[in-house]
Design an enzyme around this catalytic site. Structure first.
Site, short mmCIF file in Angstrom:
data_model
loop_
_atom_site.label_atom_id
_atom_site.label_comp_id
_atom_site.label_asym_id
_atom_site.label_seq_id
_atom_site.Cartn_x
_atom_site.Cartn_y
_atom_site.Cartn_z
N HIS A 105 0.83 -1.21 0.00
CA HIS A 105 0.00 0.00 0.00
C HIS A 105 0.86 1.26 0.00
O HIS A 105 1.95 1.29 0.58
CB HIS A 105 -1.00 -0.02 1.16
CG HIS A 105 -0.44 0.22 2.53
ND1 HIS A 105 -0.28 1.47 3.07
CD2 HIS A 105 -0.05 -0.64 3.51
CE1 HIS A 105 0.18 1.39 4.29
NE2 HIS A 105 0.34 0.11 4.59
N ASP B 177 6.02 2.84 6.63
CA ASP B 177 4.74 2.14 6.52
C ASP B 177 3.88 2.91 5.51
O ASP B 177 3.23 3.88 5.87
CB ASP B 177 4.08 2.10 7.89
CG ASP B 177 2.73 1.41 7.89
OD1 ASP B 177 2.40 0.74 6.89
OD2 ASP B 177 1.99 1.54 8.89
N GLU C 209 -5.25 1.70 2.63
CA GLU C 209 -5.03 0.58 3.55
C GLU C 209 -5.18 1.02 4.99
O GLU C 209 -5.74 0.30 5.83
CB GLU C 209 -3.64 -0.02 3.32
CG GLU C 209 -3.39 -1.34 4.06
CD GLU C 209 -2.80 -1.17 5.45
OE1 GLU C 209 -2.65 -2.19 6.16
OE2 GLU C 209 -2.50 -0.03 5.87
N GLU C 210 -4.69 2.23 5.29
CA GLU C 210 -4.68 2.70 6.67
C GLU C 210 -6.07 2.97 7.23
O GLU C 210 -6.23 3.13 8.44
CB GLU C 210 -3.82 3.97 6.79
CG GLU C 210 -2.34 3.78 6.45
CD GLU C 210 -1.59 2.96 7.49
OE1 GLU C 210 -2.21 2.51 8.47
OE2 GLU C 210 -0.37 2.75 7.31
N ASP D 9 4.46 -5.63 3.61
CA ASP D 9 4.16 -4.57 4.57
C ASP D 9 5.20 -4.60 5.67
O ASP D 9 5.99 -5.55 5.79
CB ASP D 9 2.76 -4.77 5.16
CG ASP D 9 2.09 -3.47 5.56
OD1 ASP D 9 2.80 -2.51 5.94
OD2 ASP D 9 0.84 -3.40 5.51
N HIS E 238 3.92 4.18 12.81
CA HIS E 238 2.93 5.25 12.97
C HIS E 238 3.47 6.40 13.82
O HIS E 238 2.72 7.05 14.57
CB HIS E 238 1.61 4.71 13.53
CG HIS E 238 0.79 4.00 12.50
ND1 HIS E 238 -0.56 3.82 12.63
CD2 HIS E 238 1.12 3.44 11.32
CE1 HIS E 238 -1.03 3.17 11.57
NE2 HIS E 238 -0.01 2.92 10.77
#
Length: 340
Positions: free
Chosen positions: A72, A172, A202-203, A225, A311
């Site tokens: 992603h 990410d 995706e998130e 990922d 994140h």
């Protein structure tokens, strides 16, 4: 090509992808960057209705399969909900944003506007919430604030090269896009029809991979990922560490990888003498779930790149893990697939 030139090219690709903004739902800039990188290396390229970039390499030959690889390209970010009379913009999160990693951070809006995140005064010993934060763009009033309700921003932080370790704000999942792109370049021949999907949203719920998987209709699929690590002080117990090789996912909170796919990945890693780790992730999910559950079901797994501080504006990966992931994905797609 000399090794140092290859390293420079890889560094340039990482820098371009991680520093290009693209929160969920606003992936047009990062998609264009990926398109530029892969155009010479694929046989066909298209963008579907949701915005996924899908690039085909190879045609299905005897013993080959239709394969989907999904990385992603969206990232976490924020969206403006209100601008007050003094020009301060309040916001909600796009994806999993923690207020603790926002304080003093810098953001980049999709129109190029920049700002910093401030915190209103709180009672002592009070943990901040997103509603206690605001973006300061330097405006002095609502009238001269350059952002408005619905505007989207990502976090802004330049890539940091620490030698063996690389730090950036959107490893990410841009580092997985790097893995997919480099594998696409490295594959000289394949018996398979490989669909490299650079998925969106995706998130916010693995949305892009759902529509992409339905359209590709793969016979086998892999998500690529990042995954968490258990090697920092007082971290959650997890048998994944930076520098010990790419990880082969067994399960996460969104899906259980197909045991046949796991065995195929392990066998190829061992045959290619690529160090690897086995991953059980208690929290978090990947595009693997979308692939596995499309149509009547698909054997699916996930190739993971260990990453610290996911994140946050400073996600960290190991260069050897990155190279190992590229080598493993290349090897997996260059030979017939055996799902015993």
């Amino acid at each position: 090509m000399k090794k140092n030139t290859q390293s420079q090219d890889l560094n340039a690709l990482i820098k371009r992808l991680v520093e290009t903004p693209g929160p969920s739902g606003s992936e047009h800039d990062i998609r264009a960057a990926v398109e530029d990188e892969i155009r010479p290396y694929c046989d066909e390229m298209r963008v579907d209705a949701l915005g996924n970039l899908i690039a085909r390499k190879g045609t299905k030959k005897a013993g080959g399969m239709r394969v989907m690889i999904s990385a992603h390209i969206d990232e976490i970010g924020l969206m403006v909900t209100h601008v007050d009379d003094n020009g301060f913009a309040r916001f909600i999160s796009i994806g999993g944003v923690s207020p603790l990693t926002c304080l003093g951070g810098r953001v980049l809006f999709m129109d190029g506007t920049r700002g910093v995140i401030g915190l209103e005064r709180l009672e002592p010993n009070t943990m901040p919430k997103l509603e206690n934060l605001y973006v300061d763009t330097g405006a002095t009033s609502k009238a001269d604030c350059p952002v408005k309700v619905g505007d989207v921003a990502g976090f802004e932080r330049p890539v940091l090269d620490l030698g063996k370790r690389i730090v950036a704000k959107s490893m990410d999942d841009r580092i997985a896009a790097v893995v997919a792109i480099e594998a696409m370049k490295a594959i000289k021949s394949t018996p398979h029809e490989v669909h490299f999907v650079f998925s969106v949203q995706e998130e916010v719920g693995i949305r892009g991979a759902i529509t992409a998987a339905y359209g590709v209709d793969p016979e086998v699929g892999l998500a690529v990922d990042v995954t968490r690590t258990g090697d920092t002080p007082m971290s959650a117990k997890m048998a994944v560490a930076l520098g010990d090789g790419p990880a082969i996912k067994v399960r996460d909170s969104s899906f259980m990888a197909d045991s046949r796919v796991i065995a195929w990945m392990k066998a190829e890693a061992e045959a290619s003498k690529i160090p690897y780790q086995m991953e059980v992730l208690e929290y978090g999910g990947t595009d693997g779930r979308a692939i596995q559950m499309t149509r009547a079901g698909v054997p699916a797994g996930c190739l993971s790149i260990p990453c610290r501080y996911i994140h946050t504006p400073s996600e960290m990966v190991d260069r050897d893990d990155l190279l190992g992931a590229i080598d493993l994905l290349t090897a997996l797609l260059s030979e017939p697939i055996k799902l015993d």
